[in-house]
Design an enzyme around this catalytic site. Structure first.
Site, short mmCIF file in Angstrom:
data_model
loop_
_atom_site.label_atom_id
_atom_site.label_comp_id
_atom_site.label_asym_id
_atom_site.label_seq_id
_atom_site.Cartn_x
_atom_site.Cartn_y
_atom_site.Cartn_z
N HIS A 178 40.31 36.02 28.67
CA HIS A 178 40.80 35.39 29.74
C HIS A 178 40.08 35.78 30.94
O HIS A 178 38.89 36.32 31.06
CB HIS A 178 42.38 36.05 30.05
CG HIS A 178 42.18 37.53 30.28
ND1 HIS A 178 42.03 38.56 29.41
CD2 HIS A 178 42.31 38.17 31.46
CE1 HIS A 178 41.73 39.77 29.86
NE2 HIS A 178 41.97 39.62 31.10
N HIS A 206 35.26 36.64 36.73
CA HIS A 206 34.31 36.45 35.29
C HIS A 206 35.35 36.66 34.46
O HIS A 206 36.57 37.07 34.30
CB HIS A 206 33.62 37.97 35.42
CG HIS A 206 34.49 39.07 35.57
ND1 HIS A 206 35.49 39.58 36.40
CD2 HIS A 206 34.83 40.18 34.56
CE1 HIS A 206 36.10 40.64 36.25
NE2 HIS A 206 35.74 41.01 34.82
#
Length: 177
Positions: A44, A126
């Site tokens: 995720h 990120h």
């Protein structure tokens, strides 16, 4: 890490489609070396980390997130990197779309206005792929991937059968989705 009774560990995240999760996990397994590749179902991009929260606040957080208005966007995952201090291999975008910044700003602004605590560190877009990594030198070549981000999720972090598991509790679609 122990959790007080009546609390849940939560965060808001972009939750990728299963095929993108699978592709990222396959690359991570090849790049892991002696590190620990993220499991496909846990991949995720965190928008706001809340940590331990009173479970009674989950409906309030769900209502708060439902009020976030944002446009769907395309995230081009076109680079990988290694954070030595955290021992993490990650992927991300060389340039975040404006809509991602707007989503994070809106979500965090609503959390602040409601008096909800979250990790206040600046947002760094990120996707963690490998933990406890010793570097990235043996990683396979990176092929850019496109992520059509049309929603975000409130996610619970819990230990299930001794493994960390991230479970989306509720998803919140972009305007028009």
């Amino acid at each position: 890490m122990e959790q007080a009774a009546g609390t849940v560990r939560l965060f808001f995240a972009l939750w990728p489609p299963k095929d993108l999760q699978a592709g990222l996990a396959a690359w991570a397994r090849q790049a892991a070396g002696s590190g620990r590749a993220m499991r496909s179902e846990n991949i995720h991009l965190t928008l706001a980390f809340l940590g331990a929260v009173d479970a009674a606040l989950v409906p309030d957080l769900t209502a708060l997130a439902a009020g976030v208005r944002f446009a769907a966007f395309r995230l081009r995952l076109d680079r990988v990197g290694y954070w030595k201090h955290k021992r993490i291999v990650w992927c991300g975008a060389a340039q975040d779309p404006e809509a991602l910044g707007a989503l994070v700003g809106s979500l965090r602004g609503r959390l602040c206005a409601a008096g909800m605590r979250y990790d206040p560190r600046p947002f760094v877009s990120h996707v963690t792929l490998v933990r406890e990594a010793s570097g990235i030198s043996a990683a396979p070549p990176w092929i850019p991937l496109l992520w059509e981000a049309g929603d975000f999720a409130l996610v619970r972090s819990a230990r299930v059968e001794g493994r960390l598991s991230y479970q989306p509790l509720q998803r919140f679609p972009a305007a028009g989705n």
